[in-house]
Design an enzyme around this catalytic site. Structure first.
Site, PDB file in Angstrom:
ATOM      1  N   THR A   1       1.272  -4.432   4.143  1.00  0.00           N
ATOM      2  CA  THR A   1       0.786  -4.641   5.740  1.00  0.00           C
ATOM      3  C   THR A   1       0.092  -5.944   6.097  1.00  0.00           C
ATOM      4  OG1 THR A   1      -1.414  -3.581   5.457  1.00  0.00           O
ATOM      5  CG2 THR A   1       0.402  -2.175   6.073  1.00  0.00           C
ATOM      6  N   ASP A   2      -0.284  -6.729   4.849  1.00  0.00           N
ATOM      7  CA  ASP A   2      -1.123  -7.927   5.097  1.00  0.00           C
ATOM      8  C   ASP A   2      -0.245  -8.976   5.655  1.00  0.00           C
ATOM      9  OD1 ASP A   2      -3.478  -6.852   4.374  1.00  0.00           O
ATOM     10  OD2 ASP A   2      -3.703  -8.141   2.654  1.00  0.00           O
TER      11      ASP A   2
ATOM     12  N   THR B   1       0.723  -1.385   0.066  1.00  0.00           N
ATOM     13  CA  THR B   1       0.123  -0.058  -0.005  1.00  0.00           C
ATOM     14  C   THR B   1       1.063   1.172   0.056  1.00  0.00           C
ATOM     15  OG1 THR B   1      -1.819  -1.224   1.221  1.00  0.00           O
ATOM     16  CG2 THR B   1      -1.801   1.210   1.091  1.00  0.00           C
TER      17      THR B   1
ATOM     18  N   SER C   1       1.267  -7.589  -0.585  1.00  0.00           N
ATOM     19  CA  SER C   1       1.936  -8.539   0.158  1.00  0.00           C
ATOM     20  C   SER C   1       1.142  -9.790   0.627  1.00  0.00           C
ATOM     21  CB  SER C   1       2.392  -7.657   1.638  1.00  0.00           C
ATOM     22  OG  SER C   1       0.960  -7.790   2.338  1.00  0.00           O
TER      23      SER C   1
END
Length: 336
Positions: free
Chosen positions: A90-91, A14, A57
């Protein structure tokens, strides 16, 4: 006096994303473009800055994580580079950061940076997160503390951090231990943990080791565990259990079968803090699972326990891997 050099590797996420004509976010921006919007601390230069990938990610996998770790090690062999920053989605950032922690031995700061808002948002959080990450990577205060993740003016240890919200800017936390360091309003670093016990394996990494992970639910059919092992050929299995590390009744016997066949079984908890303890008796209770040969992941999430088990199984027998895993869990349980 010359500037302190920090390297930067980009993987997408992101922080590098912007909307297309269809309004959907895609990782589009290079790390050079991201740096243009950052306030790099005085006396710090970012060089080299390289895009390794530009992906979301959720497409990261262990092989990519291990390759990233190798690139980080390579970059940090340059004596002029004080530390390194990795931009990431971030995932799965907590998993990649932990994998890198398991596969690198340097004491130079390795800092992950991300964002919850896209680069073309009206109020992106990426620029501040990246600026802070660069400052952290340049700081001698953070040497020897392992891989860190920068988020919302805090630095968290890779082994402890968890994503706890799907879209809030302050989406990350270390539920059991809190941040390693924080940034004050003047941009200074304040250490909370001055030491973190590190486990540093010395054996070569095998990127092809297969370890499966499952989340048993109430009424879970025992045959599902057998099927996963038979289908994948996995040498290890991580089960995300309830509470202290308990499973639905009927699974302990399958755990025993699998351990007899040489599969290492590790029990983690779906609860974010407190860790696992084999204290309950009865069918599926942790004590019975321990008697069946299962090991317990302590404070590690199931995802991180899987990566640790892969590292321990690299290039060796199940018996040796079990010894390695017990040693690793003992060190990691030491915390600070």
């Amino acid at each position: 006096m010359g500037s302190t050099r920090v390297a930067l590797l980009g993987t997408g996420g992101t922080i590098a994303s912007a909307s297309g004509a269809d309004g959907q976010l895609v990782a589009r921006r290079s790390v050079a473009e991201l740096l243009d919007g950052c306030d790099i601390p005085a006396g710090v230069s970012v060089e080299p800055a390289v895009d390794l990938e530009r992906i979301n990610s959720w497409d990261m996998d262990p092989r990519r994580m291990w390759l990233l770790a190798a690139r980080i090690e390579e970059a940090l062999t340059d004596p002029e580079v004080a530390g390194i920053v990795i931009t990431h989605g971030t995932d799965t950032m907590e998993e990649t950061a932990f994998a890198v922690d398991l596969a690198t031995a340097t004491d130079k700061p390795i800092v992950f940076a991300s964002a919850m808002r896209s680069a073309d948002s009206t109020s992106p959080d990426g620029p501040r997160n990246l600026s802070n990450a660069v400052a952290a990577a340049a700081s001698p205060k953070l040497r020897g503390l392992g891989v860190l993740v920068n988020t919302s003016d805090e630095l968290h240890a890779a082994r402890w951090i968890r994503k706890v919200h799907t879209h809030h800017v302050n989406a990350f936390s270390s539920p059991a231990f809190g941040p390693v360091a924080t940034f004050d309003p003047a941009g200074g670093l304040r250490l909370v943990h001055h030491r973190i016990a590190r486990w540093a394996p010395t054996w070569p990494l095998d990127p092809d080791v297969q370890v499966a992970a499952m989340t048993p639910y109430t009424g879970f059919a025992p045959d599902l565990m057998r099927t996963v092992i038979e289908h994948t050929g996995a040498r290890g299995l991580v089960l995300e259990g309830f509470g202290l590390g308990n499973l639905p009744g009927g699974l302990a016997s399958v755990v025993g079968e699998l351990t007899e066949r040489g599969v290492l079984v590790v029990i983690a908890s779906r609860v974010m803090a407190g860790g696992t303890f084999p204290v309950y008796g009865g069918d599926g209770g942790g004590a019975g699972l321990a008697s069946a040969g299962a090991l317990f992941a302590g404070e590690l999430s199931a995802a991180k326990a899987r990566l640790l088990l892969m590292r321990c199984l690299s290039g060796t027998s199940t018996k040796t891997a079990r010894t390695r895993l017990l040693d690793a869990l003992d060190v990691l349980a030491g915390g600070c």
